[in-house]
Design a protein around this motif. Structure first.
Motif, short mmCIF file in Angstrom:
data_model
loop_
_atom_site.label_atom_id
_atom_site.label_comp_id
_atom_site.label_asym_id
_atom_site.label_seq_id
_atom_site.Cartn_x
_atom_site.Cartn_y
_atom_site.Cartn_z
N ARG A 1 43.39 11.06 -4.05
CA ARG A 1 42.49 10.82 -4.90
C ARG A 1 41.11 11.39 -4.61
O ARG A 1 40.30 10.88 -3.98
CB ARG A 1 42.29 9.36 -5.28
CG ARG A 1 43.44 8.81 -5.83
CD ARG A 1 43.36 7.40 -6.18
NE ARG A 1 41.91 7.30 -7.05
CZ ARG A 1 41.31 6.11 -6.93
NH1 ARG A 1 41.63 5.05 -6.29
NH2 ARG A 1 40.17 5.99 -8.04
N PRO A 2 40.73 12.72 -4.63
CA PRO A 2 39.64 13.38 -3.93
C PRO A 2 38.35 13.43 -4.54
O PRO A 2 37.69 14.13 -5.11
CB PRO A 2 40.39 14.73 -3.76
CG PRO A 2 40.95 15.02 -5.01
CD PRO A 2 41.78 13.77 -5.13
N GLU A 3 38.03 11.99 -5.02
CA GLU A 3 36.81 11.84 -5.70
C GLU A 3 36.06 10.63 -5.05
O GLU A 3 36.73 10.01 -4.49
CB GLU A 3 37.10 11.62 -7.49
CG GLU A 3 37.90 10.24 -7.39
CD GLU A 3 39.47 10.48 -7.60
OE1 GLU A 3 40.06 9.18 -7.49
OE2 GLU A 3 39.93 11.61 -7.84
N PHE B 1 36.25 6.47 -2.71
CA PHE B 1 35.79 6.22 -1.16
C PHE B 1 34.69 5.02 -1.71
O PHE B 1 34.90 4.38 -0.63
CB PHE B 1 35.06 7.40 -0.63
CG PHE B 1 34.51 7.14 0.71
CD1 PHE B 1 35.13 7.18 1.84
CD2 PHE B 1 33.06 6.48 0.67
CE1 PHE B 1 34.32 6.83 3.20
CE2 PHE B 1 32.76 6.17 1.91
CZ PHE B 1 33.09 6.28 3.05
N LYS B 2 34.19 5.18 -2.57
CA LYS B 2 33.37 3.99 -3.02
C LYS B 2 34.29 2.54 -3.00
O LYS B 2 33.94 1.71 -2.43
CB LYS B 2 32.67 3.95 -4.24
CG LYS B 2 31.69 2.79 -4.70
CD LYS B 2 31.13 3.38 -5.96
CE LYS B 2 30.46 2.05 -6.81
NZ LYS B 2 29.10 1.55 -5.82
N THR B 3 35.47 2.68 -3.54
CA THR B 3 36.17 1.39 -3.65
C THR B 3 36.64 1.03 -2.33
O THR B 3 36.53 0.04 -2.07
CB THR B 3 37.38 1.66 -4.41
OG1 THR B 3 37.16 1.75 -5.96
CG2 THR B 3 38.33 0.56 -4.48
N PHE B 4 37.08 1.93 -1.61
CA PHE B 4 37.53 1.68 -0.14
C PHE B 4 36.40 0.98 0.72
O PHE B 4 36.53 0.16 1.42
CB PHE B 4 38.10 3.12 0.45
CG PHE B 4 37.75 3.09 2.08
CD1 PHE B 4 38.78 2.29 2.83
CD2 PHE B 4 36.72 3.84 2.85
CE1 PHE B 4 38.43 2.43 4.33
CE2 PHE B 4 36.78 3.80 4.13
CZ PHE B 4 37.53 3.19 4.94
N ALA B 5 35.29 1.72 0.78
CA ALA B 5 33.95 1.34 1.56
C ALA B 5 33.74 -0.01 1.19
O ALA B 5 33.40 -0.73 2.03
CB ALA B 5 33.23 2.45 1.60
N GLU B 6 33.58 -0.06 -0.02
CA GLU B 6 32.92 -1.38 -0.47
C GLU B 6 34.14 -2.61 -0.28
O GLU B 6 33.43 -3.63 0.25
CB GLU B 6 32.76 -1.53 -2.09
CG GLU B 6 31.43 -0.54 -2.18
CD GLU B 6 30.94 -0.61 -3.70
OE1 GLU B 6 29.89 -0.05 -4.02
OE2 GLU B 6 31.71 -1.06 -4.57
N ASP C 1 37.22 20.35 3.20
CA ASP C 1 36.03 20.06 2.63
C ASP C 1 36.08 18.38 2.25
O ASP C 1 35.23 17.60 2.71
CB ASP C 1 35.76 20.72 1.18
CG ASP C 1 35.22 22.25 1.51
OD1 ASP C 1 34.83 22.61 2.78
OD2 ASP C 1 35.39 22.92 0.58
N LEU C 2 37.17 18.07 1.96
CA LEU C 2 37.42 16.55 1.36
C LEU C 2 37.32 15.95 2.97
O LEU C 2 36.58 14.91 3.14
CB LEU C 2 38.64 16.32 0.92
CG LEU C 2 39.12 14.93 0.35
CD1 LEU C 2 37.96 14.29 -0.28
CD2 LEU C 2 40.36 14.90 -0.26
N CYS C 3 38.06 16.13 3.83
CA CYS C 3 38.02 15.69 5.15
C CYS C 3 36.58 15.43 5.79
O CYS C 3 36.15 14.61 6.35
CB CYS C 3 38.84 16.22 6.17
SG CYS C 3 40.79 16.09 5.55
#
Length: 236
Positions: free
Chosen positions: A165-167, A171-176, A21-23
């Motif tokens: 870190r499945p939260e 992803f927000k940190t990575f994408a920004e 699901d995470l992927c």
């Protein structure tokens, strides 16, 4: 900084259904944030074969991972090009570091030599490997003697940060950072919960994303979409 290796990842990686699901969520979120596809890190192919699905990451700098989901379970291969465990850092005979793939069981052995995961000479392109049988309660790895003095000897820290870190905040940190654009945490929470994709969520993440293209990505990923998007997005 203490060493993090595949053994640490094996203890923290989600179980197979949660990882699956995470992927899908990672791939769907990035498909919206980066609708053009160029430079996209995370991709999920629900139809890699008739019986297998594939989650992939390519960071554009030579680091990558692939996760095969099948009836047998899940097989994870990662490669960090600067890792001292790289086959290309071994003398003249390019081979995986001892222990990395030696213990891969028969159910997953063919993935070690899968052409997508090897170079033109058939060398497995791998610095980290782990697997989990469908009925097992833990991830498994080989018995590896890691070189000393490296905080990330096999590349796991850089490769699997968004999986361990499945939260949505991760992803927000990575994408920004990578895309240098604001990313809606509300929309990410929607996607990480695998709630059906709708036009409002797409607009929150990327107002200019072509909805038709995003829907096609969702179908390829196997991400649920709302009935309204199945009948066609609004154009008004």
């Amino acid at each position: 900084m203490c060493c993090m290796t595949v053994h640490d990842v094996a203890r923290t990686l989600p179980g197979i259904p949660a990882l699956h699901d995470l992927c899908r969520s990672l791939s769907m979120a990035e498909a919206i944030v980066n609708p053009g596809g160029e430079g996209r890190h995370h991709i999920f192919n629900r139809s890699w074969s008739q019986t297998e699905e594939l989650a992939s990451m390519r960071n554009g700098s030579g680091d990558e991972f692939d996760i095969v989901f099948s009836a047998a379970g899940a097989y994870v291969r990662g490669f960090a090009h600067e890792s001292p465990l790289s086959p290309y850092h071994q003398r003249d005979d390019y081979e995986p570091w001892p222990g990395v793939v030696d213990a891969v069981p028969a159910a997953f052995q063919r993935y070690v030599h899968e052409p997508l995961f090897t170079d033109e000479d058939g060398t497995p392109v791998v610095t980290v490997c782990l697997w989990r049988h469908a009925v097992a309660d833990r991830w498994e790895t080989g018995d590896i003697d890691f070189p000393e003095g490296h905080p990330d000897p096999d590349g796991t820290t850089g490769l699997f940060g968004l999986l361990t870190r499945p939260e949505p905040e991760a992803f927000k940190t990575f994408a920004e950072d990578y895309y240098e654009t604001a990313v809606s945490l509300e929309a990410l929470r929607h996607i990480y919960d695998l709630r059906p994709l709708d036009q409002a969520v797409i607009a929150m993440l990327s107002p200019l994303a072509p909805v038709t293209d995003v829907v096609q990505d969702a179908l390829a990923i196997g991400y649920p979409i709302s009935p309204a998007l199945r009948t066609g997005p609004r154009t008004d």
